[in-house]
Write a protein that holds these residues in place. Structure first.
Motif, PDB file in Angstrom:
ATOM      1  N   SER A  27     -37.342 -39.100  23.241  1.00  0.00           N
ATOM      2  CA  SER A  27     -37.450 -38.849  21.834  1.00  0.00           C
ATOM      3  C   SER A  27     -37.167 -40.300  21.020  1.00  0.00           C
ATOM      4  CB  SER A  27     -36.362 -37.751  21.106  1.00  0.00           C
ATOM      5  OG  SER A  27     -35.233 -38.096  21.694  1.00  0.00           O
ATOM      6  N   VAL A  28     -36.505 -41.130  21.780  1.00  0.00           N
ATOM      7  CA  VAL A  28     -36.016 -42.320  21.051  1.00  0.00           C
ATOM      8  C   VAL A  28     -36.628 -43.568  21.625  1.00  0.00           C
ATOM      9  CG1 VAL A  28     -33.984 -43.791  20.680  1.00  0.00           C
ATOM     10  CG2 VAL A  28     -33.727 -41.398  20.603  1.00  0.00           C
ATOM     11  N   THR A  29     -37.365 -44.432  20.905  1.00  0.00           N
ATOM     12  CA  THR A  29     -38.046 -45.714  21.120  1.00  0.00           C
ATOM     13  C   THR A  29     -37.160 -46.744  21.832  1.00  0.00           C
ATOM     14  OG1 THR A  29     -38.120 -46.621  19.332  1.00  0.00           O
ATOM     15  CG2 THR A  29     -39.689 -45.098  19.648  1.00  0.00           C
ATOM     16  N   GLU A  30     -35.825 -46.739  21.631  1.00  0.00           N
ATOM     17  CA  GLU A  30     -35.092 -47.819  22.037  1.00  0.00           C
ATOM     18  C   GLU A  30     -35.206 -48.193  23.275  1.00  0.00           C
ATOM     19  OE1 GLU A  30     -30.441 -49.392  21.223  1.00  0.00           O
ATOM     20  OE2 GLU A  30     -30.795 -47.148  21.743  1.00  0.00           O
ATOM     21  N   ARG A  31     -35.448 -49.614  23.724  1.00  0.00           N
ATOM     22  CA  ARG A  31     -35.054 -50.193  24.898  1.00  0.00           C
ATOM     23  C   ARG A  31     -33.729 -50.800  24.836  1.00  0.00           C
ATOM     24  NH1 ARG A  31     -39.915 -54.122  26.411  1.00  0.00           N
ATOM     25  NH2 ARG A  31     -39.863 -54.416  24.325  1.00  0.00           N
ATOM     26  N   LEU A  32     -32.963 -50.840  25.881  1.00  0.00           N
ATOM     27  CA  LEU A  32     -31.501 -51.223  25.782  1.00  0.00           C
ATOM     28  C   LEU A  32     -31.469 -52.265  26.917  1.00  0.00           C
ATOM     29  CD1 LEU A  32     -28.823 -51.242  24.288  1.00  0.00           C
ATOM     30  CD2 LEU A  32     -28.140 -49.640  26.235  1.00  0.00           C
ATOM     31  N   HIS A  33     -30.998 -53.630  26.658  1.00  0.00           N
ATOM     32  CA  HIS A  33     -31.190 -54.855  27.520  1.00  0.00           C
ATOM     33  C   HIS A  33     -29.718 -54.672  28.012  1.00  0.00           C
ATOM     34  CE1 HIS A  33     -34.957 -56.246  26.214  1.00  0.00           C
ATOM     35  NE2 HIS A  33     -34.629 -55.822  25.063  1.00  0.00           N
ATOM     36  N   PHE A  34     -29.323 -54.618  29.376  1.00  0.00           N
ATOM     37  CA  PHE A  34     -28.064 -54.679  29.948  1.00  0.00           C
ATOM     38  C   PHE A  34     -27.526 -55.935  30.382  1.00  0.00           C
ATOM     39  CE2 PHE A  34     -29.063 -50.389  29.758  1.00  0.00           C
ATOM     40  CZ  PHE A  34     -27.892 -49.567  29.658  1.00  0.00           C
ATOM     41  N   TYR A  35     -26.262 -56.555  29.957  1.00  0.00           N
ATOM     42  CA  TYR A  35     -25.671 -57.845  30.424  1.00  0.00           C
ATOM     43  C   TYR A  35     -24.282 -57.618  30.974  1.00  0.00           C
ATOM     44  CZ  TYR A  35     -29.666 -59.953  28.040  1.00  0.00           C
ATOM     45  OH  TYR A  35     -30.895 -60.277  27.759  1.00  0.00           O
ATOM     46  N   ALA A  36     -23.950 -58.640  31.737  1.00  0.00           N
ATOM     47  CA  ALA A  36     -22.564 -58.865  32.206  1.00  0.00           C
ATOM     48  C   ALA A  36     -22.327 -60.295  31.806  1.00  0.00           C
ATOM     49  CB  ALA A  36     -22.425 -58.405  33.693  1.00  0.00           C
ATOM     50  N   ALA A  37     -20.727 -60.142  31.643  1.00  0.00           N
ATOM     51  CA  ALA A  37     -20.354 -61.786  31.356  1.00  0.00           C
ATOM     52  C   ALA A  37     -18.815 -61.850  31.602  1.00  0.00           C
ATOM     53  CB  ALA A  37     -20.691 -62.242  29.965  1.00  0.00           C
TER      54      ALA A  37
END
Length: 225
Positions: free
Chosen positions: A148-158
Motif C-alpha cells: 500500500s505504501v510507495t516509499e523506498r527506504l535507503h538504509f545506512y550505517a555510520a
C-alpha cells in the motif's frame, strides 16, 4: 477546480492524478484510471488497472497507494564501546494499533524531500541525535510496505563517537518533534529485539545486519582485534 489536480495544493503540487498513468515496464499491467483521494500533506490515490494473470486471463483491479516520498535511515555505532545510538519518540499509528504507549526505539530516519539519500540521512542524524556523521555505508534499499505504501527506504550505517557530537539533537521543535537520544549496548539492543522492546522494522533490520554482516559481526570483530 481541485487542489492537487488543476490548482496547487498546500505544497504547491498539481497533476497528482497523473502519476502512474504512463507506466510501461510491465506488459501485464495496463493502468486505466488514477483518482486523487487526499493530498493534505502526503498523497493518497486509488488506481484502477487491468492485470493479466499467469493463465492469460485479464482482470480489472483497484489499489489504494499512499505516497509519502522516499526516505533514509542510519544505524550509528561505536565499535570500540560496542554501542549503538537510537532515538525514542511517540508514534501515533503504533499507539492506536496496540503499542502500549506509542514510544518507539528507532534508528534516526526521515524523508528525502529534494536531497540525495546521503544528504538527507546526514541531516536527519544531526537533527535527531546531534551527531555530525562523516562517511556512511549504504546497506540496502527496500520497500517497507509494498502492498500500500510507495516509499523506498535507503538504509545506512555510520560510526559515531564523542568527536562527532555537534549538538543535543532532539529533532526540530517547530515541526512538533520531541525526540530522546538513547545509547544502548549492542547486545542489550539485540535482547530488546527478542523481547519486543524494539518493535520498529527498520531498526530491527539494521541491528540484524550489524550482527550478521556489519560492525558487530564475528568476521568484522576478528579483523579489528
Amino acid at each position: 477546480m481541485t487542489a492537487g489536480l488543476d490548482t496547487p495544493d498546500r505544497r504547491g503540487r498539481t497533476g497528482l492524478d497523473q502519476v502512474g498513468r504512463d507506466l510501461t515496464g510491465n506488459p501485464r499491467v495496463r493502468v486505466r484510471d488514477v483518482r486523487l483521494l487526499s493530498c493534505n500533506w502526503y498523497v493518497l490515490r486509488t488506481t484502477t488497472f487491468d492485470y493479466r494473470h499467469a493463465d492469460g486471463r485479464w482482470s480489472t483491479q483497484e489499489r489504494e497507494t499512499y505516497d509519502r516520498g522516499n526516505g533514509a535511515t542510519v544505524l550509528l555505532y561505536d565499535i570500540a564501546r560496542r554501542t549503538v545510538l537510537l532515538t525514542r519518540q511517540f508514534r501515533y499509528p503504533a499507539y492506536v494499533n496496540g503499542h502500549a504507549d506509542g514510544m518507539l526505539l528507532e534508528t534516526a530516519a526521515g524523508l528525502l524531500d529534494d536531497e540525495s539519500p546521503e544528504e538527507a540521512i546526514r541531516r536527519e542524524a544531526a537533527e535527531e541525535t546531534g551527531h555530525a556523521i562523516g562517511e556512511v555505508e549504504h546497506v540496502f534499499t527496500v520497500y517497507m510496505s509494498p502492498g500500500s505504501v510507495t516509499e523506498r527506504l535507503h538504509f545506512y550505517a555510520a560510526p559515531y563517537d564523542s568527536t562527532t557530537r555537534a549538538s543535543h539533537g532532539g529533532g526540530i521543535a517547530e515541526e512538533g518533534e520531541d525526540i530522546e537520544v538513547v545509547e544502548l549496548g549492542f547486545d542489550h539492543a539485540l535482547r530488546l529485539v527478542r523481547d519486543g522492546g524494539i518493535a520498529d522494522a527498520k531498526t530491527i533490520m539494521l541491528l540484524q545486519w550489524a550482527a550478521l554482516h556489519g560492525p558487530f559481526s564475528p568476521e568484522t570483530e576478528d579483523l579489528s582485534r
